[in-house]
Design a protein around this motif. Structure first.
Motif, PDB file in Angstrom:
ATOM      1  N   ALA A   1       0.839  -1.201   0.000  1.00 65.37           N
ATOM      2  CA  ALA A   1       0.000   0.000   0.000  1.00 65.37           C
ATOM      3  C   ALA A   1       0.875   1.252   0.000  1.00 65.37           C
ATOM      4  O   ALA A   1       1.974   1.257   0.563  1.00 65.37           O
ATOM      5  N   PRO A   2       0.412   2.346  -0.628  1.00 63.34           N
ATOM      6  CA  PRO A   2       1.163   3.598  -0.573  1.00 63.34           C
ATOM      7  C   PRO A   2       1.301   4.065   0.885  1.00 63.34           C
ATOM      8  O   PRO A   2       0.313   4.162   1.607  1.00 63.34           O
ATOM      9  N   THR A   3       2.517   4.340   1.298  1.00 67.56           N
ATOM     10  CA  THR A   3       2.784   4.689   2.694  1.00 67.56           C
ATOM     11  C   THR A   3       3.346   6.101   2.783  1.00 67.56           C
ATOM     12  O   THR A   3       4.341   6.420   2.129  1.00 67.56           O
ATOM     13  N   VAL A   4       2.677   6.925   3.584  1.00 66.93           N
ATOM     14  CA  VAL A   4       3.078   8.317   3.757  1.00 66.93           C
ATOM     15  C   VAL A   4       3.568   8.519   5.186  1.00 66.93           C
ATOM     16  O   VAL A   4       2.875   8.163   6.147  1.00 66.93           O
TER      17      VAL A   4
ATOM     18  N   ALA B   1      -5.811  10.429   1.785  1.00 65.77           N
ATOM     19  CA  ALA B   1      -6.548   9.159   1.896  1.00 65.77           C
ATOM     20  C   ALA B   1      -7.782   9.156   1.003  1.00 65.77           C
ATOM     21  O   ALA B   1      -8.160   8.106   0.454  1.00 65.77           O
ATOM     22  N   GLU B   2      -8.408  10.309   0.852  1.00 60.41           N
ATOM     23  CA  GLU B   2      -9.605  10.389   0.008  1.00 60.41           C
ATOM     24  C   GLU B   2      -9.279  10.286  -1.471  1.00 60.41           C
ATOM     25  O   GLU B   2     -10.132   9.871  -2.280  1.00 60.41           O
ATOM     26  N   ARG B   3      -8.049  10.639  -1.848  1.00 57.57           N
ATOM     27  CA  ARG B   3      -7.674  10.671  -3.260  1.00 57.57           C
ATOM     28  C   ARG B   3      -6.818   9.491  -3.704  1.00 57.57           C
ATOM     29  O   ARG B   3      -6.730   9.210  -4.907  1.00 57.57           O
ATOM     30  N   VAL B   4      -6.172   8.821  -2.745  1.00 55.90           N
ATOM     31  CA  VAL B   4      -5.294   7.686  -3.083  1.00 55.90           C
ATOM     32  C   VAL B   4      -5.813   6.456  -2.349  1.00 55.90           C
ATOM     33  O   VAL B   4      -5.581   6.303  -1.140  1.00 55.90           O
ATOM     34  N   PRO B   5      -6.515   5.566  -3.032  1.00 55.14           N
ATOM     35  CA  PRO B   5      -7.077   4.377  -2.370  1.00 55.14           C
ATOM     36  C   PRO B   5      -5.993   3.545  -1.679  1.00 55.14           C
ATOM     37  O   PRO B   5      -4.924   3.292  -2.249  1.00 55.14           O
ATOM     38  N   GLY B   6      -6.273   3.152  -0.448  1.00 59.00           N
ATOM     39  CA  GLY B   6      -5.353   2.287   0.291  1.00 59.00           C
ATOM     40  C   GLY B   6      -4.201   3.001   0.957  1.00 59.00           C
ATOM     41  O   GLY B   6      -3.371   2.350   1.617  1.00 59.00           O
ATOM     42  N   ALA B   7      -4.103   4.316   0.809  1.00 55.94           N
ATOM     43  CA  ALA B   7      -2.980   5.038   1.428  1.00 55.94           C
ATOM     44  C   ALA B   7      -2.992   4.847   2.936  1.00 55.94           C
ATOM     45  O   ALA B   7      -4.043   4.859   3.585  1.00 55.94           O
TER      46      ALA B   7
ATOM     47  N   ALA C   1       1.866  15.766  -2.271  1.00 53.88           N
ATOM     48  CA  ALA C   1       2.065  14.360  -1.900  1.00 53.88           C
ATOM     49  C   ALA C   1       1.408  13.422  -2.898  1.00 53.88           C
ATOM     50  O   ALA C   1       2.000  12.411  -3.313  1.00 53.88           O
ATOM     51  N   VAL C   2       0.184  13.741  -3.290  1.00 55.58           N
ATOM     52  CA  VAL C   2      -0.522  12.898  -4.264  1.00 55.58           C
ATOM     53  C   VAL C   2       0.238  12.871  -5.585  1.00 55.58           C
ATOM     54  O   VAL C   2       0.351  11.827  -6.230  1.00 55.58           O
ATOM     55  N   SER C   3       0.802  14.011  -5.974  1.00 53.94           N
ATOM     56  CA  SER C   3       1.584  14.054  -7.205  1.00 53.94           C
ATOM     57  C   SER C   3       2.749  13.070  -7.158  1.00 53.94           C
ATOM     58  O   SER C   3       3.009  12.341  -8.122  1.00 53.94           O
ATOM     59  N   PHE C   4       3.457  13.024  -6.031  1.00 49.77           N
ATOM     60  CA  PHE C   4       4.558  12.067  -5.891  1.00 49.77           C
ATOM     61  C   PHE C   4       4.048  10.624  -5.954  1.00 49.77           C
ATOM     62  O   PHE C   4       4.710   9.744  -6.510  1.00 49.77           O
ATOM     63  N   LEU C   5       2.875  10.379  -5.364  1.00 47.06           N
ATOM     64  CA  LEU C   5       2.361   9.013  -5.292  1.00 47.06           C
ATOM     65  C   LEU C   5       1.840   8.501  -6.627  1.00 47.06           C
ATOM     66  O   LEU C   5       1.923   7.297  -6.907  1.00 47.06           O
ATOM     67  N   VAL C   6       1.309   9.388  -7.459  1.00 43.58           N
ATOM     68  CA  VAL C   6       0.690   8.932  -8.713  1.00 43.58           C
ATOM     69  C   VAL C   6       1.577   9.180  -9.924  1.00 43.58           C
ATOM     70  O   VAL C   6       1.253   8.708 -11.020  1.00 43.58           O
ATOM     71  N   ASP C   7       2.670   9.921  -9.740  1.00 43.21           N
ATOM     72  CA  ASP C   7       3.566  10.239 -10.862  1.00 43.21           C
ATOM     73  C   ASP C   7       4.930   9.613 -10.619  1.00 43.21           C
ATOM     74  O   ASP C   7       5.816  10.226 -10.016  1.00 43.21           O
ATOM     75  N   PRO C   8       5.135   8.378 -11.080  1.00 43.15           N
ATOM     76  CA  PRO C   8       6.410   7.699 -10.810  1.00 43.15           C
ATOM     77  C   PRO C   8       7.606   8.396 -11.440  1.00 43.15           C
ATOM     78  O   PRO C   8       8.724   8.285 -10.930  1.00 43.15           O
ATOM     79  N   VAL C   9       7.394   9.112 -12.524  1.00 47.88           N
ATOM     80  CA  VAL C   9       8.510   9.813 -13.163  1.00 47.88           C
ATOM     81  C   VAL C   9       9.002  10.942 -12.262  1.00 47.88           C
ATOM     82  O   VAL C   9      10.207  11.109 -12.041  1.00 47.88           O
ATOM     83  N   ARG C  10       8.070  11.721 -11.712  1.00 48.97           N
ATOM     84  CA  ARG C  10       8.457  12.798 -10.805  1.00 48.97           C
ATOM     85  C   ARG C  10       9.139  12.236  -9.559  1.00 48.97           C
ATOM     86  O   ARG C  10      10.145  12.776  -9.093  1.00 48.97           O
ATOM     87  N   ALA C  11       8.591  11.155  -9.018  1.00 52.31           N
ATOM     88  CA  ALA C  11       9.183  10.557  -7.816  1.00 52.31           C
ATOM     89  C   ALA C  11      10.603  10.072  -8.085  1.00 52.31           C
ATOM     90  O   ALA C  11      11.513  10.304  -7.276  1.00 52.31           O
ATOM     91  N   ALA C  12      10.806   9.424  -9.239  1.00 48.34           N
ATOM     92  CA  ALA C  12      12.135   8.911  -9.565  1.00 48.34           C
ATOM     93  C   ALA C  12      13.121  10.043  -9.793  1.00 48.34           C
ATOM     94  O   ALA C  12      14.289   9.973  -9.362  1.00 48.34           O
ATOM     95  N   ARG C  13      12.675  11.111 -10.444  1.00 49.74           N
ATOM     96  CA  ARG C  13      13.544  12.264 -10.681  1.00 49.74           C
ATOM     97  C   ARG C  13      13.955  12.909  -9.357  1.00 49.74           C
ATOM     98  O   ARG C  13      15.110  13.297  -9.171  1.00 49.74           O
TER      99      ARG C  13
END
Length: 381
Positions: free
Chosen positions: A186-189, A215-221, A334-346
């Motif tokens: 699960a996505p962990t913050v 939590a409302e925007r990322v299921p299972g966070a 935070a949601v941007s980092f969780l749903v955008d793997p390219v941004r997170a990796a960069r």
């Protein structure tokens, strides 16, 4: 028998002091360490003259409230220094106490080493003149500090950042999450709301609301709060209003929390460097009283607040400071980092470059060796 006086405040300073004291005693097991610190310094075998807890605050009114106790502790430390005549005094950050203590100790003919200098590059550059008058040597932990202090005529060595050797999880991500009944898929913050009571009061309620929006925007966070030691449980009351599965609070295991996270919501400060070492995308937040913030801005020499951005020389992670710090803005980043793997990796790659600038592992050992050099020079003289 070498004798060394150490003075530090707040958890990060205590962590560095404990590691330094262990290295001093490893070099010479007869070394006696005493001074101001916390449990980490005590655990290293040091004799605590006083405990720093309760002294470290942010803000003008908060600082005024602890002045009587600060002065009482200062007098005790000076009395011990006068009675025991240590070979060297090591000040670790905490300028509110350490500048005054350094003046008194230096007047006794005891050399002063400043390890982890105040953030003179960020504001109050006049403190460079004070450091030049007071210290025999400065030991800095950020690469850009060395030329700044050298140009000011201060003997200085860049020893690297001690967190490089001190920041390591004690469990794997899977084992840590399982132990706290969290899912490894699960996505962990992670929430790092600070180590001072007034920081938590200003920051944790907004981070809790931000977590609710995530939590409302990322299921299972799922959410884990890194709780600094010695904080009143009442400070964590905002978490009780969380709808759904409440964030898990874990005390004294920040590296495990970071190691298990996908994104981190962190108060500005040492925690941002710790997060960078784990190469976790982060959102940096902070809020001060209006008066304190205006004073800081008036005397500030930098545009960014986050240490990782200052080291990088550009804004590689978002900062939401003062009025910009809203639950909605934190959640968006935070949601941007969780749903955008390219941004997170960069971002992870940029944080890796920041870590490469922090020097090599072994800062505490190098600092200890230089401290002994100063102590021996005094004895030889």
């Amino acid at each position: 028998m070498p004798s060394i006086l150490i003075s530090c405040g707040e958890p990060s300073g205590d962590l560095y002091a404990g590691a330094l004291a262990r290295e001093l005693r490893a070099i010479d097991p007869k070394t006696r360490v005493f001074g101001l610190g916390g449990e980490r310094l005590r655990a290293s075998g040091a004799d605590l003259v006083a405990d720093y807890r309760g002294l470290t605050v942010t803000g003008i009114s908060e600082a005024l409230a602890v002045l009587p106790r600060s002065y009482a502790i200062y007098r005790r430390l000076v009395a011990r220094a006068r009675a025991e005549r240590p070979d060297v005094f090591v000040a670790i950050d905490f300028p509110e106490v350490n500048f005054r203590l350094a003046r008194a100790v230096r007047s006794l003919g005891i050399p002063v080493v400043y390890y982890v200098v105040p953030q003179v590059w960020a504001w109050r550059r006049g403190r460079l003149r004070t450091l030049k008058r007071l210290v025999s040597r400065a030991l800095v932990i950020f690469p850009f500090e060395e030329p700044l202090l050298r140009d000011a005529g201060i003997p200085v060595d860049f020893v690297g950042h001690p967190l490089l050797e001190l920041s390591a999880p004690t469990q794997s991500r899977e084992a840590f999450l399982s132990a706290h009944r969290l899912r490894s898929d699960a996505p962990t913050v992670a929430l790092l709301p600070g180590s001072r009571p007034n920081e938590l009061a200003a920051i944790l309620p907004k981070l809790t609301r931000a977590a609710q929006y995530i939590a409302e925007r990322v299921p299972g966070a799922q959410f884990v709060v890194a709780r600094a030691p010695d904080l009143d449980t009442a400070l964590f009351a905002p978490l009780a209003g969380f709808a759904g599965t409440a964030p898990v609070v874990v005390e004294g295991r920040t590296d495990d929390v970071l190691g298990a996270s996908d994104v981190v919501l962190t108060a500005s400060g040492t925690a941002t460097v710790q997060t960078a070492i784990h190469q976790r995308p982060m959102v940096i937040v902070y809020r001060l009283s209006t008066l304190t913030y205006r004073l800081v801005k008036a005397f500030s020499h930098v545009d960014d607040a986050g240490m990782v951005n200052l080291i990088a020389g550009e804004r590689i992670v978002p900062e939401l400071i003062q009025d910009a710090f809203t639950p909605e803005a934190v959640a968006d980043e935070a949601v941007s980092f969780l749903v955008d793997p390219v941004r997170a990796a960069r971002t992870r790659a940029a944080l890796g470059e920041v870590c490469a600038k922090l020097g090599a592992v072994g800062a505490s050992r190098r600092a200890a060796e230089r401290i002994f050099t100063v102590a021996r020079g005094t004895k030889d003289g």
